[in-house]
Design a protein around this motif. Structure first.
Motif, mmCIF file in Angstrom:
data_model
loop_
_atom_site.group_PDB
_atom_site.id
_atom_site.type_symbol
_atom_site.label_atom_id
_atom_site.label_comp_id
_atom_site.label_asym_id
_atom_site.label_seq_id
_atom_site.Cartn_x
_atom_site.Cartn_y
_atom_site.Cartn_z
ATOM 1 N N SER A 53 -17.910 -25.234 -28.872
ATOM 2 C CA SER A 53 -17.138 -26.297 -28.241
ATOM 3 C C SER A 53 -18.046 -27.309 -27.548
ATOM 4 O O SER A 53 -17.893 -28.521 -27.711
ATOM 5 C CB SER A 53 -16.167 -25.693 -27.224
ATOM 6 O OG SER A 53 -15.369 -26.697 -26.642
ATOM 7 N N ILE A 57 -18.066 -31.176 -28.943
ATOM 8 C CA ILE A 57 -17.560 -32.212 -28.043
ATOM 9 C C ILE A 57 -18.663 -33.202 -27.692
ATOM 10 O O ILE A 57 -18.463 -34.413 -27.695
ATOM 11 C CB ILE A 57 -16.963 -31.585 -26.765
ATOM 12 C CG1 ILE A 57 -15.706 -30.797 -27.102
ATOM 13 C CG2 ILE A 57 -16.633 -32.669 -25.742
ATOM 14 C CD1 ILE A 57 -14.605 -31.599 -27.752
ATOM 15 N N PHE A 71 -10.562 -40.134 -24.823
ATOM 16 C CA PHE A 71 -11.060 -38.763 -24.927
ATOM 17 C C PHE A 71 -10.026 -37.774 -24.389
ATOM 18 O O PHE A 71 -9.705 -36.769 -25.034
ATOM 19 C CB PHE A 71 -12.369 -38.620 -24.147
ATOM 20 C CG PHE A 71 -12.859 -37.203 -24.035
ATOM 21 C CD1 PHE A 71 -13.569 -36.613 -25.076
ATOM 22 C CD2 PHE A 71 -12.611 -36.447 -22.895
ATOM 23 C CE1 PHE A 71 -14.011 -35.297 -24.979
ATOM 24 C CE2 PHE A 71 -13.048 -35.143 -22.790
ATOM 25 C CZ PHE A 71 -13.756 -34.568 -23.831
ATOM 26 N N HIS A 74 -6.874 -37.517 -26.672
ATOM 27 C CA HIS A 74 -7.148 -36.782 -27.907
ATOM 28 C C HIS A 74 -7.321 -35.290 -27.656
ATOM 29 O O HIS A 74 -6.852 -34.458 -28.439
ATOM 30 C CB HIS A 74 -8.400 -37.344 -28.585
ATOM 31 C CG HIS A 74 -8.165 -38.622 -29.308
ATOM 32 N ND1 HIS A 74 -7.247 -38.736 -30.326
ATOM 33 C CD2 HIS A 74 -8.731 -39.859 -29.172
ATOM 34 C CE1 HIS A 74 -7.263 -39.985 -30.785
ATOM 35 N NE2 HIS A 74 -8.142 -40.677 -30.107
ATOM 36 N N ARG A 75 -7.995 -34.941 -26.572
ATOM 37 C CA ARG A 75 -8.212 -33.526 -26.272
ATOM 38 C C ARG A 75 -6.899 -32.816 -25.979
ATOM 39 O O ARG A 75 -6.652 -31.704 -26.442
ATOM 40 C CB ARG A 75 -9.169 -33.368 -25.085
ATOM 41 C CG ARG A 75 -10.587 -33.757 -25.344
ATOM 42 C CD ARG A 75 -11.263 -32.935 -26.447
ATOM 43 N NE ARG A 75 -10.973 -33.422 -27.795
ATOM 44 C CZ ARG A 75 -10.707 -32.686 -28.832
ATOM 45 N NH1 ARG A 75 -10.661 -31.384 -28.736
ATOM 46 N NH2 ARG A 75 -10.456 -33.212 -30.002
ATOM 47 N N ARG A 78 -4.923 -32.451 -29.097
ATOM 48 C CA ARG A 78 -5.505 -31.481 -30.035
ATOM 49 C C ARG A 78 -5.234 -30.047 -29.624
ATOM 50 O O ARG A 78 -5.045 -29.172 -30.450
ATOM 51 C CB ARG A 78 -7.033 -31.718 -30.113
ATOM 52 C CG ARG A 78 -7.675 -31.038 -31.309
ATOM 53 C CD ARG A 78 -7.235 -31.705 -32.600
ATOM 54 N NE ARG A 78 -7.733 -31.014 -33.782
ATOM 55 C CZ ARG A 78 -7.163 -29.962 -34.334
ATOM 56 N NH1 ARG A 78 -6.086 -29.430 -33.790
ATOM 57 N NH2 ARG A 78 -7.644 -29.432 -35.436
ATOM 58 N N ILE A 79 -5.220 -29.788 -28.310
ATOM 59 C CA ILE A 79 -5.106 -28.420 -27.814
ATOM 60 C C ILE A 79 -3.682 -28.028 -27.436
ATOM 61 O O ILE A 79 -3.212 -26.931 -27.744
ATOM 62 C CB ILE A 79 -6.022 -28.237 -26.577
ATOM 63 C CG1 ILE A 79 -7.489 -28.355 -26.983
ATOM 64 C CG2 ILE A 79 -5.772 -26.889 -25.904
ATOM 65 C CD1 ILE A 79 -7.954 -27.253 -27.905
ATOM 66 N N GLU A 141 -11.660 -24.230 -21.090
ATOM 67 C CA GLU A 141 -11.850 -25.357 -22.005
ATOM 68 C C GLU A 141 -11.360 -26.654 -21.374
ATOM 69 O O GLU A 141 -12.042 -27.689 -21.414
ATOM 70 C CB GLU A 141 -11.091 -25.090 -23.310
ATOM 71 C CG GLU A 141 -11.255 -26.172 -24.367
ATOM 72 C CD GLU A 141 -12.479 -25.987 -25.236
ATOM 73 O OE1 GLU A 141 -12.759 -26.869 -26.055
ATOM 74 O OE2 GLU A 141 -13.162 -24.968 -25.089
ATOM 75 N N TYR A 145 -13.333 -30.089 -20.379
ATOM 76 C CA TYR A 145 -12.897 -31.427 -20.768
ATOM 77 C C TYR A 145 -12.802 -32.346 -19.550
ATOM 78 O O TYR A 145 -13.137 -33.536 -19.625
ATOM 79 C CB TYR A 145 -11.523 -31.371 -21.450
ATOM 80 C CG TYR A 145 -11.505 -30.713 -22.805
ATOM 81 C CD1 TYR A 145 -12.673 -30.473 -23.523
ATOM 82 C CD2 TYR A 145 -10.300 -30.323 -23.385
ATOM 83 C CE1 TYR A 145 -12.645 -29.865 -24.759
ATOM 84 C CE2 TYR A 145 -10.250 -29.723 -24.630
ATOM 85 C CZ TYR A 145 -11.429 -29.488 -25.311
ATOM 86 O OH TYR A 145 -11.395 -28.886 -26.539
ATOM 87 N N GLU A 331 -10.976 -40.555 -33.089
ATOM 88 C CA GLU A 331 -10.768 -39.225 -32.519
ATOM 89 C C GLU A 331 -12.079 -38.459 -32.436
ATOM 90 O O GLU A 331 -12.751 -38.268 -33.445
ATOM 91 C CB GLU A 331 -9.798 -38.407 -33.379
ATOM 92 C CG GLU A 331 -9.584 -37.012 -32.808
ATOM 93 C CD GLU A 331 -8.859 -36.126 -33.795
ATOM 94 O OE1 GLU A 331 -8.522 -34.996 -33.407
ATOM 95 O OE2 GLU A 331 -8.652 -36.537 -34.938
ATOM 96 N N THR A 333 -13.348 -35.248 -32.737
ATOM 97 C CA THR A 333 -12.802 -33.960 -33.182
ATOM 98 C C THR A 333 -13.611 -32.808 -32.619
ATOM 99 O O THR A 333 -14.805 -32.903 -32.449
ATOM 100 C CB THR A 333 -12.854 -33.869 -34.714
ATOM 101 O OG1 THR A 333 -14.202 -34.069 -35.132
ATOM 102 C CG2 THR A 333 -11.961 -34.889 -35.355
ATOM 103 N N SER A 335 -13.083 -28.642 -30.500
ATOM 104 C CA SER A 335 -12.689 -27.988 -29.265
ATOM 105 C C SER A 335 -13.073 -26.541 -29.353
ATOM 106 O O SER A 335 -13.545 -26.074 -30.372
ATOM 107 C CB SER A 335 -11.181 -28.097 -29.049
ATOM 108 O OG SER A 335 -10.530 -27.166 -29.858
#
Length: 340
Positions: A53, A57, A71, A74-75, A78-79, A141, A145, A331, A333, A335
Motif C-alpha cells: 500500500s 500510493i 486524492f 478517490h481513496r 476505492r475503499i 489504512e 491516507y 485516479e 490507483t 490501496s
C-alpha cells in the motif's frame, strides 16, 4: 498496475484466507506441517499488504498531478463502498444468525463506527476490531491516507519528510489522547513507510538491473527472518522487513510475470477476497455442522464461493466505481487491499 504487485496482492489475500480457515474451523489445533506454517506465518499477508500500500500510493500520487481533495475522494471511493456492503451483510447475518460469525457482535453504534473507520471496542470483548473484524487493517489504512492527504498540501520537496513525521506522530502522539486512540500505537504503521521508501527507489530504477540470483537471495533472507522471528506479531522488523524484501524481489522479477493473467485477476479481486472470506468460511462451517458435509468438500466449496463473491464484488462494485472516478479526474490507483 505492475504484474509483480498484482501477484503479491493475490498471494497476501489467499494466505490470509487459509490462515483464517484454520482458525475458524479448527481453532489452530491441526498439527500437520502445512497447517502449523499457516498458523504461525499466514497473518504476514497483512504486513505484505501494508508495504504494498505504501509503495503504490506513493508511486501513483507522484506520477500524477492530483490535488489533496482528489486524492481523498478517490481513496474513499476505492475503499469504502465494498467495505460498507460487506459490513452491512455481516450485520444482517449476525442479526438473523447470532453467533454464526465468532468473535464479533452487532450493536447499532458500533456498526456505525465500523462503517466510518472509527476504532471502537468490539462488543464481543476481543479489542478494537470492527464488525468485519479484518477491517482493523483498514482503520490503519485510512489513517495513512489522512497523513498522505495532509502531506499533499506541502511543496514536493517536503512531502516525504512530512509523511514520515506524520506517521511517527500518528503512533506517538494520537494514543496520548487515550481511549480508542490507543489503537494507533501499533508499530505496524511503519510498514507503510517501508513501501514509500521502496517506491522512491523503484522510481529511480534501483531494482531494474538486479540479477535473478540476487532476487532469490532476498527471498531467502526474508524467509530466514520470518522463521527465526517465530509466529507473526505484525512487528515492522520481524514481519515488515521480510515483506519489504519480498516486494523488492518481486519488482526485480517484473519482466518474468507478464503472462500470469489468472494471478492478475486474483490480484484484482484481492480486496473483496479479504473482506468476504470470514463470513463465507463461518457460514460454510455452519452448513457442515448441520449437514455432516465432509471437511474437504466444505473447504473446496468455501474457496469457490470466496472466488466467485470476490469476482462479483470487483466487477459490480469496485471496477464500475473506479471507471466513474476516472471520468471525473485522474485516479491514483492502489490501496492496502483494494489496489495495494
Amino acid at each position: 498496475m505492475l504484474n509483480s504487485i498484482q501477484i503479491l496482492r493475490a498471494l497476501a489475500a489467499w494466505v490470509v484466507v487459509f490462515h483464517h480457515y484454520l482458525q475458524v474451523t479448527y481453532n489452530f489445533t491441526t498439527t500437520d506441517p502445512l497447517s502449523v506454517a499457516l498458523h504461525r506465518y499466514g497473518a504476514i499477508g497483512v504486513d505484505l499488504f501494508f508495504v504494498i500500500s505504501g509503495f503504490v500510493i506513493f508511486l501513483s500520487a507522484s506520477r500524477q498531478k492530483v490535488t489533496p481533495f482528489e486524492f481523498a475522494i478517490h481513496r474513499i471511493a476505492r475503499i469504502a463502498p465494498a467495505y460498507w456492503i460487506f459490513t452491512t451483510l455481516t450485520a444482517v447475518v449476525l442479526a438473523y444468525l447470532p453467533g454464526v460469525i465468532p468473535m464479533t457482535l452487532f450493536e447499532p453504534l458500533f456498526f456505525i463506527k465500523s462503517l466510518f473507520f472509527i476504532p471502537a471496542a468490539n462488543p464481543s470483548g476481543i479489542g478494537y476490531f470492527p464488525l468485519v473484524t479484518v477491517g482493523w487493517t483498514l482503520n490503519y489504512e485510512m489513517a495513512f491516507y489522512a497523513v498522505f492527504f495532509f502531506s499533499l498540501f506541502l511543496p514536493g520537496k517536503f512531502r516525504i519528510a512530512a509523511l514520515f513525521v506524520g506517521i511517527l506522530a500518528l503512533r506517538k502522539l494520537l494514543p496520548e489522547l487515550g481511549g480508542a486512540f490507543e489503537f494507533y500505537k501499533n508499530k505496524i504503521v511503519y510498514e507503510f513507510l517501508f513501501g514509500v521508501a521502496i517506491g522512491m527507489l523503484h522510481q529511480r530504477g534501483a531494482f531494474n538491473s538486479m540479477k535473478p540470483w540476487a532476487s532469490i537471495g532476498l527471498l531467502a533472507i526474508a524467509l530466514f527472518i520470518m522463521i527465526r522471528s517465530g509466529p507473526v506479531t505484525h512487528s515492522p522488523f520481524a514481519s515488515g522487513i521480510p515483506c519489504a524484501l519480498i516486494v523488492i524481489a518481486a519488482l526485480s522479477l517484473e519482466r518474468l510475470t507478464k503472462n500470469m493473467k489468472w494471478l492478475n485477476a486474483l490480484g484484482n479481486w484481492s480486496y473483496s477476497t479479504y473482506l468476504c472470506h470470514i463470513p463465507i468460511l463461518c457460514l460454510m462451517l455452519e452448513v457442515q455442522n448441520h449437514t455432516g458435509l465432509p471437511p474437504a468438500i466444505t473447504l473446496l466449496t468455501s474457496l469457490i464461493l470466496i472466488a466467485l463473491v470476490s469476482a462479483a464484488s470487483f466487477n459490480l462494485v469496485e471496477k464500475p466505481i473506479a471507471k466513474r472516478m476516472k471520468k471525473t479526474s485522474p485516479e491514483p490507483t492502489g490501496s492496502l487491499a483494494a489496489k495495494p
